[in-house]
Scaffold this motif. Structure first.
Motif, PDB file in Angstrom:
ATOM      1  N   GLU A  19       0.817  -1.212   0.000  1.00  0.00           N
ATOM      2  CA  GLU A  19       0.000   0.000   0.000  1.00  0.00           C
ATOM      3  C   GLU A  19       0.854   1.266   0.000  1.00  0.00           C
ATOM      4  O   GLU A  19       0.414   2.316  -0.485  1.00  0.00           O
ATOM      5  N   LEU A  20       2.061   1.186   0.555  1.00  0.00           N
ATOM      6  CA  LEU A  20       2.880   2.382   0.676  1.00  0.00           C
ATOM      7  C   LEU A  20       3.800   2.602  -0.514  1.00  0.00           C
ATOM      8  O   LEU A  20       4.610   3.524  -0.516  1.00  0.00           O
ATOM      9  N   TRP A  21       3.647   1.762  -1.553  1.00  0.00           N
ATOM     10  CA  TRP A  21       4.541   1.850  -2.707  1.00  0.00           C
ATOM     11  C   TRP A  21       3.791   1.886  -4.040  1.00  0.00           C
ATOM     12  O   TRP A  21       4.402   1.793  -5.095  1.00  0.00           O
ATOM     13  N   GLY A  22       2.480   2.026  -4.004  1.00  0.00           N
ATOM     14  CA  GLY A  22       1.690   1.979  -5.224  1.00  0.00           C
ATOM     15  C   GLY A  22       1.887   3.199  -6.100  1.00  0.00           C
ATOM     16  O   GLY A  22       2.351   4.260  -5.654  1.00  0.00           O
ATOM     17  N   PRO A  23       1.528   3.092  -7.384  1.00  0.00           N
ATOM     18  CA  PRO A  23       1.730   4.214  -8.311  1.00  0.00           C
ATOM     19  C   PRO A  23       0.972   5.467  -7.912  1.00  0.00           C
ATOM     20  O   PRO A  23       1.459   6.581  -8.138  1.00  0.00           O
ATOM     21  N   GLU A  24      -0.217   5.309  -7.329  1.00  0.00           N
ATOM     22  CA  GLU A  24      -0.977   6.493  -6.934  1.00  0.00           C
ATOM     23  C   GLU A  24      -0.260   7.266  -5.834  1.00  0.00           C
ATOM     24  O   GLU A  24      -0.200   8.505  -5.853  1.00  0.00           O
ATOM     25  N   LEU A  25       0.320   6.529  -4.870  1.00  0.00           N
ATOM     26  CA  LEU A  25       1.020   7.213  -3.782  1.00  0.00           C
ATOM     27  C   LEU A  25       2.339   7.814  -4.274  1.00  0.00           C
ATOM     28  O   LEU A  25       2.720   8.916  -3.857  1.00  0.00           O
ATOM     29  N   MET A  26       3.036   7.120  -5.168  1.00  0.00           N
ATOM     30  CA  MET A  26       4.261   7.702  -5.717  1.00  0.00           C
ATOM     31  C   MET A  26       3.952   8.965  -6.522  1.00  0.00           C
ATOM     32  O   MET A  26       4.748   9.914  -6.547  1.00  0.00           O
TER      33      MET A  26
ATOM     34  N   SER B 190       7.073   3.252 -10.986  1.00  0.00           N
ATOM     35  CA  SER B 190       6.065   4.188 -10.479  1.00  0.00           C
ATOM     36  C   SER B 190       6.654   5.572 -10.280  1.00  0.00           C
ATOM     37  O   SER B 190       6.007   6.590 -10.582  1.00  0.00           O
ATOM     38  N   LEU B 191       7.884   5.640  -9.785  1.00  0.00           N
ATOM     39  CA  LEU B 191       8.541   6.938  -9.623  1.00  0.00           C
ATOM     40  C   LEU B 191       8.801   7.592 -10.975  1.00  0.00           C
ATOM     41  O   LEU B 191       8.608   8.803 -11.145  1.00  0.00           O
ATOM     42  N   GLU B 192       9.237   6.801 -11.941  1.00  0.00           N
ATOM     43  CA  GLU B 192       9.467   7.335 -13.288  1.00  0.00           C
ATOM     44  C   GLU B 192       8.159   7.838 -13.898  1.00  0.00           C
ATOM     45  O   GLU B 192       8.116   8.924 -14.504  1.00  0.00           O
ATOM     46  N   ALA B 193       7.096   7.062 -13.748  1.00  0.00           N
ATOM     47  CA  ALA B 193       5.799   7.472 -14.294  1.00  0.00           C
ATOM     48  C   ALA B 193       5.301   8.756 -13.648  1.00  0.00           C
ATOM     49  O   ALA B 193       4.572   9.534 -14.273  1.00  0.00           O
ATOM     50  N   ALA B 194       5.712   8.980 -12.394  1.00  0.00           N
ATOM     51  CA  ALA B 194       5.286  10.180 -11.678  1.00  0.00           C
ATOM     52  C   ALA B 194       6.101  11.408 -12.062  1.00  0.00           C
ATOM     53  O   ALA B 194       5.769  12.523 -11.658  1.00  0.00           O
ATOM     54  N   GLY B 195       7.191  11.216 -12.829  1.00  0.00           N
ATOM     55  CA  GLY B 195       7.956  12.352 -13.312  1.00  0.00           C
ATOM     56  C   GLY B 195       9.373  12.446 -12.805  1.00  0.00           C
ATOM     57  O   GLY B 195      10.114  13.375 -13.182  1.00  0.00           O
ATOM     58  N   PHE B 196       9.807  11.511 -11.960  1.00  0.00           N
ATOM     59  CA  PHE B 196      11.179  11.531 -11.457  1.00  0.00           C
ATOM     60  C   PHE B 196      12.147  10.943 -12.478  1.00  0.00           C
ATOM     61  O   PHE B 196      11.795  10.046 -13.254  1.00  0.00           O
TER      62      PHE B 196
ATOM     63  N   ARG C 200      15.256  11.997  -8.809  1.00  0.00           N
ATOM     64  CA  ARG C 200      15.333  13.461  -8.810  1.00  0.00           C
ATOM     65  C   ARG C 200      14.218  14.028  -9.684  1.00  0.00           C
ATOM     66  O   ARG C 200      13.987  13.531 -10.800  1.00  0.00           O
ATOM     67  N   MET C 201      13.574  15.058  -9.183  1.00  0.00           N
ATOM     68  CA  MET C 201      12.554  15.759  -9.944  1.00  0.00           C
ATOM     69  C   MET C 201      13.231  16.824 -10.801  1.00  0.00           C
ATOM     70  O   MET C 201      13.999  17.642 -10.263  1.00  0.00           O
ATOM     71  N   PRO C 202      12.994  16.836 -12.090  1.00  0.00           N
ATOM     72  CA  PRO C 202      13.614  17.886 -12.922  1.00  0.00           C
ATOM     73  C   PRO C 202      13.286  19.283 -12.396  1.00  0.00           C
ATOM     74  O   PRO C 202      12.204  19.531 -11.857  1.00  0.00           O
TER      75      PRO C 202
END
Length: 224
Positions: free
Chosen positions: A165-172, A197-203, A221-223
């Motif tokens: 639950e703490l690693w899902g794409p929605e939370l990332m 999930s982090l990559e999909a979120a923009g990192f 890292r966030m651009p």
């Protein structure tokens, strides 16, 4: 305080193990070195301290990561402040926290101050230039409702295999939404679905050497 608290077993009388997630709260090898490698080095800290720096965390646990960040901030000697916001669904009791943190004598003064503050109330807690805000409850609810952003994230939930639950794409995606431009995130896990999930979120995500028994960890890292 939250209605649900941590349900613990103890290994060797000093290392807390979550019964709910069947996972230790810190490295069985060296919890201090693990935190320094994964969360401090993983976010290029303490070099980035200065001004009003903001750390956010998923999984407060024993408070070890906070204490290490506080120690590093003081040692850096930079002007400014540190705000540490952490999200925890199953907080430890102050007594259990004190027992766990007794394993780290170098942190004794700060650990004592932390435990005393939590015993006194729900916070936020001020320790001079360092401020701690513990957001109790399910992060899938509390993080979307948080109005802040972080310059660095400590992603320290229990193993993704045991605490998905703490690693899902929605939370990332929420982590990304609450990250400042140029901000970073680090975690001990190198699980492929977490990195995706982090990559999909923009990192921008990299896999780097892990600590101890873990061959790899993740830095993001966030651009700007």
């Amino acid at each position: 305080m939250a209605d649900q608290t941590a349900d613990l077993d103890w290994r060797d009388g000093r290392i807390p193990i979550s019964r709910r997630f069947d996972d230790p709260y810190f490295s069985l090898d060296d919890g201090l070195a693990e935190t320094a490698h994964v969360f401090l080095d993983g976010n290029d800290l303490p070099a980035r301290f200065g001004g009003d720096f903001r750390i956010a965390e998923l999984g407060f646990g024993t408070g070890l990561n906070f204490l290490m960040a506080w120690r590093a901030f003081d040692a850096a000697g930079q002007p400014g402040s540190l705000t540490f916001t952490t999200f925890e669904a199953f907080p430890m009791t102050p007594a259990d926290m004190a027992t766990a943190l007794a394993a780290f004598p170098v942190l004794a003064d700060r650990a004592g101050a932390l435990v005393a503050a939590i015993r006194a109330g729900d916070g936020p807690y001020d320790f001079g230039a360092v401020r701690l805000d513990i957001r109790r409850g399910d992060a899938r609810v509390t993080l979307p409702n948080w109005g802040g952003v972080a310059d660095a994230w400590f992603l320290d939930g229990f193993s993704p295999a045991k605490n998905p639950e703490l690693w899902g794409p929605e939370l990332m995606a929420e982590v990304a939404r609450h990250t400042a431009p140029g901000g970073t995130a680090a975690t001990y896990t190198a699980a492929g679905h977490v990195r995706r999930s982090l990559e999909a979120a923009g990192f921008d995500v990299t896999r780097t050497p892990g600590y101890g028994r873990k061959r790899h960890m993740t830095r993001a890292r966030m651009p700007s």
